[in-house]
Design a protein around this motif. Structure first.
Motif, PDB file in Angstrom:
ATOM      1  N   HIS A   1     -12.835  -0.234  -5.433  1.00  0.00           N
ATOM      2  CA  HIS A   1     -12.976  -0.210  -4.272  1.00  0.00           C
ATOM      3  C   HIS A   1     -12.939   1.253  -3.883  1.00  0.00           C
ATOM      4  N   ALA A   2     -13.860   2.247  -4.422  1.00  0.00           N
ATOM      5  CA  ALA A   2     -14.011   3.609  -4.093  1.00  0.00           C
ATOM      6  C   ALA A   2     -14.210   3.615  -2.551  1.00  0.00           C
ATOM      7  N   ASP A   3     -14.699   2.850  -1.804  1.00  0.00           N
ATOM      8  CA  ASP A   3     -14.883   3.181  -0.436  1.00  0.00           C
ATOM      9  C   ASP A   3     -13.690   2.549   0.437  1.00  0.00           C
ATOM     10  N   HIS A   4     -12.732   2.162  -0.185  1.00  0.00           N
ATOM     11  CA  HIS A   4     -11.479   1.453   0.695  1.00  0.00           C
ATOM     12  C   HIS A   4     -11.081   2.742   1.672  1.00  0.00           C
ATOM     13  N   PRO A   5     -11.163   2.504   3.068  1.00  0.00           N
ATOM     14  CA  PRO A   5     -10.433   3.533   3.658  1.00  0.00           C
ATOM     15  C   PRO A   5      -9.233   3.994   3.343  1.00  0.00           C
ATOM     16  N   THR A   6      -8.200   3.272   3.098  1.00  0.00           N
ATOM     17  CA  THR A   6      -6.970   3.782   2.912  1.00  0.00           C
ATOM     18  C   THR A   6      -6.864   4.434   1.793  1.00  0.00           C
TER      19      THR A   6
ATOM     20  N   ARG B   1      -1.464   6.932   9.504  1.00  0.00           N
ATOM     21  CA  ARG B   1      -2.258   5.605   9.773  1.00  0.00           C
ATOM     22  C   ARG B   1      -1.482   4.299   9.529  1.00  0.00           C
ATOM     23  N   GLU B   2      -0.765   4.510   8.531  1.00  0.00           N
ATOM     24  CA  GLU B   2       0.121   3.357   7.971  1.00  0.00           C
ATOM     25  C   GLU B   2       1.005   3.011   9.231  1.00  0.00           C
ATOM     26  N   LEU B   3       1.555   3.811   9.615  1.00  0.00           N
ATOM     27  CA  LEU B   3       2.712   3.601  10.603  1.00  0.00           C
ATOM     28  C   LEU B   3       1.940   3.157  11.808  1.00  0.00           C
ATOM     29  N   ALA B   4       0.956   3.637  12.207  1.00  0.00           N
ATOM     30  CA  ALA B   4      -0.157   3.076  13.500  1.00  0.00           C
ATOM     31  C   ALA B   4      -0.483   1.571  13.204  1.00  0.00           C
ATOM     32  N   LEU B   5      -0.797   1.149  11.981  1.00  0.00           N
ATOM     33  CA  LEU B   5      -1.003  -0.179  11.538  1.00  0.00           C
ATOM     34  C   LEU B   5       0.107  -0.990  11.769  1.00  0.00           C
TER      35      LEU B   5
ATOM     36  N   MET C   1       0.863  -1.315  -0.122  1.00  0.00           N
ATOM     37  CA  MET C   1      -0.138  -0.037  -0.096  1.00  0.00           C
ATOM     38  C   MET C   1       0.718   1.263   0.029  1.00  0.00           C
ATOM     39  N   GLU C   2       1.990   1.251   0.704  1.00  0.00           N
ATOM     40  CA  GLU C   2       3.100   2.280   0.776  1.00  0.00           C
ATOM     41  C   GLU C   2       3.496   2.805  -0.657  1.00  0.00           C
TER      42      GLU C   2
END
Length: 357
Positions: free
Chosen positions: A224-229, A244-248, A195-196
């Motif tokens: 996936h227009a509703d994908h949160p990321t 957010r990615e770092l928190a995950l 994702m990064e």
């Protein structure tokens, strides 16, 4: 970078949901309409698709078999100019078979779209507009890339179709619309950095739009227009996405909050690479050289086990204590050389691996 050069403004992003929408060679009707509108205003358009060739797979319509590479665990990409099948992992090429090796049928169907197919579709849809493909295949000839840039910089309306070769470092002052055909490519990657990389690539290619006085827009086709990321990246920007990615990753015990080293092995016969790593694990257990705060994951087959005729396996070493991990790695190299199976395999040790493939 928080600002763009000169008076250029950041492009506006728009997600277009293509679920249940008819597609023509991977292009939705809305994308075709928006491209036509930009060309009518004598602007340039960039269409981004990070897949070379005509189609990423060729499938038999009768039995469903997909033609794969004999040397890799991968499908072969169909190319039309010139016609052939090409493995983009090991560079193996072969002619397109007349009959399916499984059932003997002569009915093959291309699956999906690459830059060649998209280029042909746009040429049919906009016959009066120059369509320029930019990928590794179209730029092999000497000075080919410079000739393409010269044509684009004339400022005449045109459509650029290309891979990530178009995403980085190019200045296209007349490009006002960037279309990303497959925004979902990295959403469900087996690599935790998928994702990064997708987010970075989206922003890089988006940076080709609106680089001068004309404002730019980015239209992203997605299932996936509703994908949160994806929504966070588009609506709030890369900084919010990265936070957010770092928190995950912290919650999942992934780098940079834990330290990794990846021991890769490969052999010409199946089973040898894993056996070599299993022997190493047994030796570490018997000699009690494995520190308590270093953990082993594996051995397991590599995500693509067979590549270029070699069978691959890997062992992941991870620890929150970097010093303990480094000390183990220092002791590991002589131990690997002494194993009886060492002559049957090739191995490499990758500290802080960029990917797991």
């Amino acid at each position: 970078m928080t600002r763009r050069a000169g008076n250029a403004r950041p492009p506006a992003f728009e997600l277009y949901d293509i679920r249940q929408q008819p597609l023509q060679d991977g292009l939705s009707q809305e994308v075709v309409r928006r491209i036509g509108a930009e060309l009518t205003q004598r602007n340039q358009v960039l269409v981004f698709l990070n897949r070379r060739g005509f189609s990423p797979a060729l499938m038999c319509h009768q039995c469903g078999e997909t033609l794969g590479c004999d040397r890799c665990d991968a499908r072969m990409t169909l190319h039309r100019s010139p016609p052939h099948l090409h493995c983009h992992h090991c560079d193996h090429q072969r002619p397109i078979p007349r009959r399916c090796p499984g059932c003997g049928s002569e009915e093959f169907k291309p699956q999906g779209a690459g830059t060649e197919r998209t280029e042909g579709a746009l040429q049919r849809l906009f016959p009066d507009t120059e369509v320029i493909r930019v990928d590794r295949d179209s730029t092999q000839r000497r000075h080919a890339m410079q000739e393409i840039m010269d044509r684009v910089h004339k400022g005449e309306p045109c459509i650029l179709v290309g891979t990530q070769m178009l995403a980085k470092g190019h200045h296209f002052p007349a490009v006002t619309l960037v279309v990303i055909l497959d925004a979902d490519a990295g959403l469900f990657s087996a690599d935790f950095r998928g994702m990064e990389r997708t987010a970075q690539l989206i922003l890089q290619v988006a940076g080709r739009a609106g680089r001068a006085e004309r404002p730019g827009r980015v239209l992203m086709q997605t299932h996936h227009a509703d994908h949160p990321t994806l929504m966070r990246l588009v609506d709030e920007g890369y900084e919010s996405f990265a936070t957010r990615e770092l928190a995950l990753r912290r919650d999942s015990a992934l780098p940079p909050f834990i330290h990794y080293a990846l021991l890769r092995t490969e052999a010409t016969k199946p089973g040898r690479a894993e056996a070599f790593l299993s022997a190493l694990c047994s030796q570490l257990g018997a000699s009690r050289q494995l520190p308590a705060d270093v953990h082993l994951l594996g051995p397991i087959p590599a995500p693509m086990e067979k590549r270029a005729g070699h069978y691959r396996a890997q062992l992941l070493l991870q620890s929150y204590n970097r010093r303990a991990l480094q000390q183990l790695l220092t002791e590991l190299c002589p131990l690997l050389e002494q194993l009886p199976q060492a002559r049957q395999v090739r191995w490499s040790l990758d500290v802080d691996p960029v990917d797991s493939f």
